[in-house]
Each structure stands twice: as structure tokens, then as C-alpha cells.
Write a protein that holds these residues in place. Structure first.
Motif, mmCIF file in Angstrom:
data_model
loop_
_atom_site.group_PDB
_atom_site.id
_atom_site.type_symbol
_atom_site.label_atom_id
_atom_site.label_comp_id
_atom_site.label_asym_id
_atom_site.label_seq_id
_atom_site.Cartn_x
_atom_site.Cartn_y
_atom_site.Cartn_z
ATOM 1 N N PRO A 310 -15.346 88.711 57.405
ATOM 2 C CA PRO A 310 -15.828 87.968 56.977
ATOM 3 C C PRO A 310 -14.994 87.406 56.109
ATOM 4 O O PRO A 310 -14.423 88.416 55.156
ATOM 5 N N ALA A 311 -14.719 85.977 55.099
ATOM 6 C CA ALA A 311 -14.412 86.233 53.954
ATOM 7 C C ALA A 311 -14.529 87.041 52.406
ATOM 8 O O ALA A 311 -15.994 87.179 52.667
ATOM 9 N N LEU A 312 -14.105 87.597 51.588
ATOM 10 C CA LEU A 312 -13.729 87.978 50.622
ATOM 11 C C LEU A 312 -14.741 87.122 49.421
ATOM 12 O O LEU A 312 -14.347 86.649 49.545
ATOM 13 N N LYS A 313 -15.431 87.621 48.797
ATOM 14 C CA LYS A 313 -16.189 86.798 48.242
ATOM 15 C C LYS A 313 -15.761 87.758 46.554
ATOM 16 O O LYS A 313 -15.174 88.864 46.732
ATOM 17 N N THR A 314 -15.419 86.697 45.709
ATOM 18 C CA THR A 314 -14.348 86.926 44.165
ATOM 19 C C THR A 314 -15.417 88.170 43.289
ATOM 20 O O THR A 314 -14.057 89.098 42.702
ATOM 21 N N HIS A 315 -16.927 88.662 43.867
ATOM 22 C CA HIS A 315 -17.218 89.888 42.877
ATOM 23 C C HIS A 315 -16.376 90.599 44.408
ATOM 24 O O HIS A 315 -16.511 92.392 43.461
ATOM 25 N N GLU A 316 -16.583 90.169 45.155
ATOM 26 C CA GLU A 316 -15.877 92.157 45.878
ATOM 27 C C GLU A 316 -14.257 91.888 45.467
ATOM 28 O O GLU A 316 -14.269 93.610 45.864
ATOM 29 N N LEU A 317 -13.536 91.331 44.742
ATOM 30 C CA LEU A 317 -12.333 91.772 44.969
ATOM 31 C C LEU A 317 -11.948 92.318 43.869
ATOM 32 O O LEU A 317 -11.728 93.601 43.455
ATOM 33 N N GLU A 324 -9.093 101.484 41.813
ATOM 34 C CA GLU A 324 -7.917 101.740 42.388
ATOM 35 C C GLU A 324 -7.527 101.015 43.490
ATOM 36 O O GLU A 324 -6.974 101.572 44.502
ATOM 37 N N GLY A 325 -8.460 99.974 44.393
ATOM 38 C CA GLY A 325 -7.552 99.349 45.288
ATOM 39 C C GLY A 325 -6.195 98.490 45.369
ATOM 40 O O GLY A 325 -5.960 98.406 44.050
ATOM 41 N N VAL A 326 -5.933 98.492 46.292
ATOM 42 C CA VAL A 326 -4.183 98.040 46.312
ATOM 43 C C VAL A 326 -3.970 96.166 47.508
ATOM 44 O O VAL A 326 -5.020 96.588 48.228
ATOM 45 N N LEU A 327 -3.477 95.364 46.882
ATOM 46 C CA LEU A 327 -3.216 94.458 48.131
ATOM 47 C C LEU A 327 -1.929 94.645 48.718
ATOM 48 O O LEU A 327 -0.924 95.283 47.679
ATOM 49 N N VAL A 373 -4.456 95.629 37.685
ATOM 50 C CA VAL A 373 -3.195 94.532 36.725
ATOM 51 C C VAL A 373 -3.317 93.148 36.827
ATOM 52 O O VAL A 373 -3.091 92.868 35.651
ATOM 53 N N LEU A 374 -4.005 93.133 37.827
ATOM 54 C CA LEU A 374 -3.021 91.759 37.986
ATOM 55 C C LEU A 374 -3.987 90.776 37.438
ATOM 56 O O LEU A 374 -4.163 89.708 37.184
ATOM 57 N N LEU A 375 -5.400 91.649 37.297
ATOM 58 C CA LEU A 375 -6.408 90.247 36.500
ATOM 59 C C LEU A 375 -6.074 90.404 35.585
ATOM 60 O O LEU A 375 -6.755 89.858 34.936
ATOM 61 N N ASP A 376 -5.293 90.991 34.245
ATOM 62 C CA ASP A 376 -4.753 90.885 32.631
ATOM 63 C C ASP A 376 -4.000 89.467 32.409
ATOM 64 O O ASP A 376 -3.483 90.025 31.676
ATOM 65 N N TYR A 377 -3.384 89.622 34.240
ATOM 66 C CA TYR A 377 -2.536 88.455 33.964
ATOM 67 C C TYR A 377 -2.891 87.441 33.781
ATOM 68 O O TYR A 377 -3.268 86.580 35.055
ATOM 69 N N LEU A 390 -7.938 82.291 42.763
ATOM 70 C CA LEU A 390 -6.158 82.580 42.949
ATOM 71 C C LEU A 390 -6.059 83.815 44.195
ATOM 72 O O LEU A 390 -6.160 83.505 45.410
ATOM 73 N N LEU A 391 -6.350 85.030 43.613
ATOM 74 C CA LEU A 391 -5.696 86.053 44.610
ATOM 75 C C LEU A 391 -7.050 86.473 45.922
ATOM 76 O O LEU A 391 -6.498 86.291 47.208
ATOM 77 N N THR A 392 -8.383 85.947 45.497
ATOM 78 C CA THR A 392 -9.391 85.857 46.510
ATOM 79 C C THR A 392 -8.885 84.748 47.639
ATOM 80 O O THR A 392 -8.734 85.066 48.691
ATOM 81 N N ALA A 393 -8.678 83.685 47.044
ATOM 82 C CA ALA A 393 -8.356 82.485 48.181
ATOM 83 C C ALA A 393 -7.243 83.086 49.445
ATOM 84 O O ALA A 393 -6.642 82.805 50.142
ATOM 85 N N LEU A 394 -6.371 83.252 48.442
ATOM 86 C CA LEU A 394 -5.166 83.953 49.002
ATOM 87 C C LEU A 394 -4.961 85.340 50.310
ATOM 88 O O LEU A 394 -4.599 85.321 51.401
ATOM 89 N N ILE A 395 -6.182 86.161 49.807
ATOM 90 C CA ILE A 395 -6.590 87.160 50.580
ATOM 91 C C ILE A 395 -7.580 86.457 52.009
ATOM 92 O O ILE A 395 -7.202 86.601 53.314
#
Length: 414
Positions: A310-317, A324-327, A373-377, A390-395
């Protein structure tokens, strides 16, 4: 905050380039002349076995070709996959079997193969095309042929005898009726005749005739190829891109024209007005960059990009990354960027252009590990919520994958 990599050392000799520096290789060899590199990869071990390659060739959606020098119907017969066990059984049963199996884009399916791109990132990542792997028993080849792109031919296992000929233009005589550029006539250049062992590599520039013949029953060669769009592809694609955005009101104009001498003549003044119309629409650096980024990141095989379900939601990301998850970048995805103003960039990914903070665009288009760290950019215009979206859409579109999802897929396959 910047993620720009440290400047690359371009002047140190590299084993990968036969003792040449990056600067020397690009100046003296790239797109100019071939280079034999003994021991380019020390103690090289093939990233997959022959039966694994054959297994890929039997799967739907994977581009595979079987080239037989003396096929059942005629010389130089090319068959397209997917293949089955009966095909390989037929080949094994032939005493004089001279064939080659070619599987395209193996890097899209095997992470260890995709990792072979990294040593070649002294060239732009968006120039990298795919990694093809060929397998052939003794005597197998695809004939003396030409390619329209640069390629590094890495010997993975067994031995292959390579012979090089000269450069050829568009008038080269090619055997008709097959989708390979096999030359009707091939003359070996004196001194450019070698047998490559595992770890050896041969760089071949575009349009240079080359002929490789297997010298063992386990010959496997890895071809690292580079994208090089033709002029007709560039013109057609750019014209289509521009045509979708040009206003209908922008038309040919001849206000203030002089009286014509002959109403049937296409005179020089008319042609010059058309030329100016074309140049004024084509000569737009901003539009050119936006088109080129999209064009060069178009995935070679769209079916590789599977939407997440299922599609990921922004809060789940956010929760995943902060835990400490990794993309992970999808193997079939392509990323590039072009910096703009006010700390933003266009992130080009899989044929699209997306506004992104500069450090985020750089990180995604690099080999950097993708963590929280991506969230701080962020920028003043693109805050944390915009980055998360943006990251959620790419996932969800399949360009990025949660590392835990990838691990689950691997566990299911086992």
C-alpha cells in the motif's frame, strides 16, 4: 548545509585505467581510441553465475538475445527471449555449437552487478546506460561489429580473444536482416589482438570495429555501456517537449515585408524569418536543461519501477527515518540534478523534473546513504513538510524503496 562531495583526485594513476589518471584517460582516450587494461579489477570474481544469467534470460520482461553463428535457419541468427530449458538443451546437444547469450540491464536485477557502476563515476552518472552480460562456450561470438556508444568490456570469467579493426562511418557495410551491426568485412589492426583474462578490461570508443571470440566453455563478459542519444533522437524529443509548451499565438510573421517579385517564390527573406522563429524557440538554455534532464533520466525499462502498495503515508516515512531507517534507490531508477536559484534545484528522476533543495537533490543523485538527515535539507521555500512529501512521492512511485521493504522482498525470494 551542503552534501557536495570532496573534489575528485583526477591526477592520480588508477589501476582501473591501466595506470592512467582520470584526466589523462579523458584527454587521450575517451571517445578517441581503445585502451587495453590488464588487471583493471584485481582478483575479480563474477557477480553472478552462468545458470543465474540463463535464469534471467528465461524471465518475462527481461531483454535477452541468443546469437547463433550457424543457426537452425541461417548463419547469424538472432532469437529473442524469454527462453526456456529446451532452448539451452538444444544448444548443449550440438557438437559445434557456436552461440552467445546476451542479457541487457542485468544491473536492474542484481545489486552486485549494479555496484560495478561505481568505479566509472568519474564520468557523469546520467551518461551511464546499463550493464549487459554475455555468456558463450568456446568459439561463441556475436561477430565483428560496431557500437554507437562507449563501452568497457570487463572479462568476468573464462577467456575471450579480442581483435580490433578501424573506425567506421555510416557507410560501413553491415549484414542485413539481423538486429546486430555485424560487419561484412573486418580487417584486424596490427597489434590490437589480445586474450583477456578475468579482471582484464578493454575500452572501446564508438564506431570502432571489434570482434570477441570465447576461448573457454565458461566465458562471461560484462559490458558497461554509456548513453549517447543520436541527433535525430535529440531533435525529435526536444521538439516534442517544446511543442507541448509553446503558445498557439507564436507564429510566423512577416510584418513590414517588401513587395514580392513573384507570388510563387519562397524567397530568402521568408526563409530567414522562419529561421529566426525556429532559433528563437530552440535557443533557450533553461528549457534545454529541463528537457535534457528529463530525457537522460528516462528509465530504460519502465516496468522495473513498481509503485509501492500500500502507498506510504508521510507520517509513516518520518517515523521510519527517525527510527534509523534507510532509503534505497531502485536499481532501475536514474537521478540527476541542475542547480537553480535561492538554494533550490531541479531534481531529475525517471524522466520527471521536481523542485528540490540543492543538498537533497545532490544526495539523491549520488551514492550517499539516504537516512534521516535528508529531512533537514530544506530551504525557505521548501520546508520539512515539502521534503517529506517529495520523498514519500518518490517511494510510492517506485524510484526509492524502504530498505526494510527490500529486505522483505529478498527474504520472500529465498
Amino acid at each position: 548545509m551542503s552534501t557536495s562531495p570532496a573534489p575528485r583526485d583526477t591526477d592520480t594513476p588508477l589501476a582501473l585505467l591501466g595506470g592512467l589518471s582520470i584526466r589523462e584517460f579523458l584527454r587521450d582516450y575517451w571517445q578517441q581510441k581503445p585502451l587495453l587494461i590488464r588487471g583493471a579489477f584485481a582478483d575479480f570474481e563474477t557477480p553472478l553465475e552462468a545458470d543465474e544469467l540463463a535464469g534471467l534470460a528465461c524471465e518475462d520482461g527481461i531483454e535477452a538475445r541468443l546469437v547463433e553463428e550457424n543457426g537452425p535457419d541461417k548463419a547469424w541468427q538472432v532469437s529473442h527471449g524469454p527462453f526456456d530449458e529446451a532452448t539451452f538443451a538444444r544448444l548443449d546437444a550440438k557438437d559445434d555449437s557456436q552461440w552467445s547469450l546476451l542479457v541487457q540491464a542485468v544491473d536492474h536485477y542484481v545489486p552486485d552487478v549494479a555496484a560495478l557502476f561505481e568505479p566509472f563515476t568519474f564520468l557523469p552518472r546520467w551518461r551511464l546506460d546499463d550493464i549487459m552480460i554475455s555468456y558463450a562456450p568456446t568459439g561463441g561470438s556475436v561477430g565483428p561489429h560496431l557500437d554507437n556508444y562507449d563501452v568497457f568490456l570487463l572479462q568476468a570469467q573464462g577467456q575471450r580473444h579480442w581483435q580490433l579493426g578501424g573506425m567506421h562511418g555510416d557507410d560501413a557495410e553491415i549484414i542485413d536482416g539481423i538486429d546486430l551491426r555485424i560487419l561484412k568485412h573486418f580487417e584486424v589492426t596490427p597489434g590490437e589482438d589480445w586474450v583477456l583474462e578475468p579482471g582484464d578490461m578493454l575500452y572501446v570508443p564508438p564506431r570502432l570495429a571489434h570482434h570477441g571470440v570465447s576461448q573457454s566453455d565458461d566465458c562471461m563478459t560484462i559490458s558497461v555501456g554509456f548513453r549517447a542519444p543520436s541527433a535525430d533522437e535529440v531533435v525529435t524529443s526536444y521538439a516534442d517537449y517544446l511543442g507541448a509548451s509553446l503558445p498557439e499565438s507564436l507564429r510566423y510573421r512577416d510584418q513590414g515585408m517588401a513587395p514580392v517579385a513573384n507570388a510563387g517564390e519562397l524567397d530568402d527573406a521568408s526563409l530567414e524569418r522562419v529561421r529566426e522563429l525556429l532559433l528563437s524557440t530552440l535557443d533557450n538554455p533553461t528549457q534545454l536543461a529541463q528537457w535534457f534532464g528529463r530525457y537522460m533520466t528516462q528509465p530504460k525499462y519502465l516496468e522495473q519501477l513498481a509503485a509501492r502498495e500500500p502507498a506510504l503515508k508521510t507520517h509513516e516515512l518520518v517515523e521510519y527515518l527517525e527510527d534509523e531507517g534507510v532509503l534505497v534507490r531502485s536499481l532501475g531508477s536514474r537521478f540527476a540534478f541542475r542547480h537553480g536559484e535561492n538554494g533550490t534545484s531541479t531534481l531529475f528522476v525517471d524522466g520527471d523534473g521536481i523542485l528540490a533543495p540543492q543538498p537533497l537533490a545532490e544526495a539523491l543523485a549520488s551514492d550517499q546513504r539516504l537516512t534521516a538527515v535528508l529531512l533537514d535539507y530544506t530551504t525557505a521555500d521548501l520546508d520539512r513538510s515539502a521534503v517529506v512529501s517529495l520523498l514519500t512521492a518518490l517511494i510510492n512511485r517506485g524510484s526509492l524503496i524502504l530498505e526494510c521493504d527490500l529486505q522483505d522482498e529478498e527474504d520472500d525470494e529465498e
